[in-house]
Design a protein around this motif. Sequence first.
Motif, mmCIF file in Angstrom:
data_model
loop_
_atom_site.group_PDB
_atom_site.id
_atom_site.type_symbol
_atom_site.label_atom_id
_atom_site.label_comp_id
_atom_site.label_asym_id
_atom_site.label_seq_id
_atom_site.Cartn_x
_atom_site.Cartn_y
_atom_site.Cartn_z
ATOM 1 N N LEU A 69 0.822 -1.206 0.000
ATOM 2 C CA LEU A 69 0.000 0.000 0.000
ATOM 3 C C LEU A 69 0.861 1.264 0.000
ATOM 4 C CD1 LEU A 69 -2.803 -0.993 2.535
ATOM 5 C CD2 LEU A 69 -3.104 -0.506 0.104
ATOM 6 N N ALA A 70 1.940 1.233 0.762
ATOM 7 C CA ALA A 70 2.830 2.398 0.827
ATOM 8 C C ALA A 70 3.447 2.668 -0.540
ATOM 9 C CB ALA A 70 3.913 2.173 1.879
ATOM 10 N N GLU A 71 3.850 1.618 -1.241
ATOM 11 C CA GLU A 71 4.407 1.795 -2.588
ATOM 12 C C GLU A 71 3.344 2.348 -3.532
ATOM 13 O OE1 GLU A 71 6.220 -1.786 -4.048
ATOM 14 O OE2 GLU A 71 7.535 -1.951 -2.299
ATOM 15 N N GLU A 72 2.134 1.809 -3.409
ATOM 16 C CA GLU A 72 1.026 2.246 -4.263
ATOM 17 C C GLU A 72 0.723 3.728 -4.062
ATOM 18 O OE1 GLU A 72 -3.748 1.324 -4.524
ATOM 19 O OE2 GLU A 72 -2.410 -0.330 -3.983
ATOM 20 N N PHE A 73 0.750 4.176 -2.817
ATOM 21 C CA PHE A 73 0.426 5.567 -2.506
ATOM 22 C C PHE A 73 1.646 6.481 -2.483
ATOM 23 C CE2 PHE A 73 -3.268 3.483 -0.347
ATOM 24 C CZ PHE A 73 -4.245 4.007 -1.177
ATOM 25 N N GLY A 74 2.844 5.904 -2.602
ATOM 26 C CA GLY A 74 4.060 6.709 -2.583
ATOM 27 C C GLY A 74 4.339 7.331 -1.224
ATOM 28 N N CYS A 75 4.157 6.556 -0.160
ATOM 29 C CA CYS A 75 4.418 7.073 1.187
ATOM 30 C C CYS A 75 5.250 6.062 1.975
ATOM 31 C CB CYS A 75 3.096 7.365 1.919
ATOM 32 S SG CYS A 75 2.109 5.911 2.270
ATOM 33 N N GLU A 76 5.607 6.436 3.183
ATOM 34 C CA GLU A 76 6.373 5.549 4.053
ATOM 35 C C GLU A 76 5.489 4.369 4.495
ATOM 36 O OE1 GLU A 76 9.664 5.814 5.041
ATOM 37 O OE2 GLU A 76 9.688 7.369 3.502
ATOM 38 N N PRO A 77 6.085 3.191 4.725
ATOM 39 C CA PRO A 77 5.282 2.034 5.120
ATOM 40 C C PRO A 77 5.002 1.980 6.622
ATOM 41 C CG PRO A 77 7.531 1.346 4.743
ATOM 42 C CD PRO A 77 7.456 2.815 4.405
ATOM 43 N N ASP A 78 4.453 3.052 7.152
ATOM 44 C CA ASP A 78 4.041 3.050 8.551
ATOM 45 C C ASP A 78 2.592 3.524 8.634
ATOM 46 O OD1 ASP A 78 3.956 5.977 8.783
ATOM 47 O OD2 ASP A 78 6.137 5.900 8.833
ATOM 48 N N LEU A 79 1.971 3.262 9.753
ATOM 49 C CA LEU A 79 0.540 3.530 9.909
ATOM 50 C C LEU A 79 0.209 5.009 9.721
ATOM 51 C CD1 LEU A 79 -2.246 2.389 10.591
ATOM 52 C CD2 LEU A 79 -1.729 2.832 12.997
ATOM 53 N N ARG A 80 0.987 5.863 10.339
ATOM 54 C CA ARG A 80 0.700 7.307 10.258
ATOM 55 C C ARG A 80 0.706 7.797 8.812
ATOM 56 N NH1 ARG A 80 3.708 10.654 14.443
ATOM 57 N NH2 ARG A 80 2.038 9.785 15.668
ATOM 58 N N LEU A 82 0.300 5.944 6.042
ATOM 59 C CA LEU A 82 -0.800 5.339 5.300
ATOM 60 C C LEU A 82 -2.124 6.025 5.611
ATOM 61 C CD1 LEU A 82 -0.029 1.516 5.476
ATOM 62 C CD2 LEU A 82 -0.122 2.947 3.436
ATOM 63 N N VAL A 83 -2.382 6.252 6.879
ATOM 64 C CA VAL A 83 -3.629 6.909 7.272
ATOM 65 C C VAL A 83 -3.696 8.313 6.688
ATOM 66 C CG1 VAL A 83 -4.891 7.826 9.275
ATOM 67 C CG2 VAL A 83 -4.000 5.507 9.326
ATOM 68 N N GLY A 84 -2.560 8.968 6.582
ATOM 69 C CA GLY A 84 -2.517 10.328 6.053
ATOM 70 C C GLY A 84 -2.880 10.435 4.588
ATOM 71 N N VAL A 85 -2.643 9.381 3.814
ATOM 72 C CA VAL A 85 -2.925 9.461 2.378
ATOM 73 C C VAL A 85 -4.279 8.862 1.997
ATOM 74 C CG1 VAL A 85 -0.490 9.499 1.727
ATOM 75 C CG2 VAL A 85 -1.698 7.311 1.853
ATOM 76 N N LEU A 86 -4.934 8.210 2.930
ATOM 77 C CA LEU A 86 -6.241 7.599 2.645
ATOM 78 C C LEU A 86 -7.358 8.617 2.786
ATOM 79 C CD1 LEU A 86 -5.840 4.262 4.650
ATOM 80 C CD2 LEU A 86 -5.703 4.543 2.167
ATOM 81 N N GLU A 87 -8.488 8.321 2.133
ATOM 82 C CA GLU A 87 -9.672 9.162 2.319
ATOM 83 C C GLU A 87 -10.137 9.009 3.761
ATOM 84 O OE1 GLU A 87 -12.658 8.383 -0.621
ATOM 85 O OE2 GLU A 87 -11.164 8.377 -2.232
ATOM 86 N N LYS A 88 -10.779 10.044 4.273
ATOM 87 C CA LYS A 88 -11.106 10.095 5.698
ATOM 88 C C LYS A 88 -11.865 8.868 6.224
ATOM 89 C CE LYS A 88 -12.672 13.022 9.336
ATOM 90 N NZ LYS A 88 -12.514 14.361 9.827
ATOM 91 N N PRO A 89 -12.944 8.405 5.582
ATOM 92 C CA PRO A 89 -13.657 7.244 6.137
ATOM 93 C C PRO A 89 -12.777 5.987 6.182
ATOM 94 C CG PRO A 89 -14.986 8.299 4.422
ATOM 95 C CD PRO A 89 -13.640 8.946 4.415
ATOM 96 N N GLU A 90 -12.030 5.770 5.123
ATOM 97 C CA GLU A 90 -11.145 4.607 5.078
ATOM 98 C C GLU A 90 -10.015 4.754 6.096
ATOM 99 O OE1 GLU A 90 -8.899 1.837 1.765
ATOM 100 O OE2 GLU A 90 -9.517 3.853 1.215
ATOM 101 N N VAL A 94 -9.126 2.095 9.134
ATOM 102 C CA VAL A 94 -7.785 1.521 9.290
ATOM 103 C C VAL A 94 -7.216 1.880 10.660
ATOM 104 C CG1 VAL A 94 -5.400 1.640 8.430
ATOM 105 C CG2 VAL A 94 -7.293 1.397 6.810
ATOM 106 N N GLN A 95 -7.346 3.131 11.052
ATOM 107 C CA GLN A 95 -6.834 3.573 12.347
ATOM 108 C C GLN A 95 -7.538 2.848 13.488
ATOM 109 O OE1 GLN A 95 -4.191 5.995 12.839
ATOM 110 N NE2 GLN A 95 -4.284 4.902 14.766
ATOM 111 N N SER A 96 -8.839 2.659 13.367
ATOM 112 C CA SER A 96 -9.618 1.977 14.403
ATOM 113 C C SER A 96 -9.153 0.531 14.581
ATOM 114 C CB SER A 96 -11.103 2.026 14.036
ATOM 115 O OG SER A 96 -11.848 1.241 14.926
ATOM 116 N N ILE A 97 -9.006 -0.171 13.477
ATOM 117 C CA ILE A 97 -8.557 -1.567 13.571
ATOM 118 C C ILE A 97 -7.120 -1.622 14.082
ATOM 119 C CG2 ILE A 97 -8.123 -3.696 12.286
ATOM 120 C CD1 ILE A 97 -10.355 -2.783 10.351
ATOM 121 N N ALA A 98 -6.284 -0.706 13.624
ATOM 122 C CA ALA A 98 -4.888 -0.674 14.085
ATOM 123 C C ALA A 98 -4.828 -0.443 15.592
ATOM 124 C CB ALA A 98 -4.109 0.415 13.341
ATOM 125 N N ASN A 99 -5.679 0.425 16.105
ATOM 126 C CA ASN A 99 -5.720 0.670 17.552
ATOM 127 C C ASN A 99 -6.116 -0.595 18.307
ATOM 128 O OD1 ASN A 99 -4.965 3.323 17.179
ATOM 129 N ND2 ASN A 99 -7.044 4.129 17.342
#
Length: 159
Positions: A69-80, A82-90, A94-99
């Motif tokens: 996913l990080a490669e797909e979105f061009g971001c670092e492979p960490d939760l913060r 990934l969450v930063g590049v996703l649309e708000k509901p998604e 993701v953040q909820s399940i990660a917690n």
Amino acid sequence: MAKQTKQLQTLWWDWLSTAERLLLSLHEQTAALTLRKVERLETIQPEIDGLLGKMAEIDEKAVASARGLAEEFGCEPDLRSLVGVLEKPEAQEVQSIANRVIVVGRNVQDVIDRNRALIENELEYVNGTLALVNRVAHEQQGPYAAKAQQGNLVLDNVA
């Protein structure tokens, strides 16, 4: 579940389900340790080892999925990131399940640490008991003292 993070979320749900089964087994282990039921411990341990192995396997797959996913979105492979590049509901999903994964992971580690402490205490108790029995057995007084050999009475009388 959004399409992009569906695999990661599915892996995390599988991890959570496995962790719940592991927690039940760990609590059984705690009871068996407290009651000193060695037979039950011997039957529980392979189950615990299998669940830990499955969780490690799921964790490796989740890490690979997050990297993809990080490669797909061009971001670092960490939760913060990934969450930063996703649309708000998604991102919220993701953040909820990660917690949940983080909290359950801490709970599992706490029970493992507690059981390890119980095992160490039992080993110290057994070691102390063995040391005490050994000391008493080697004392020259008391009911467990080694009887001193007087020699052979027949030979003493003949001599």
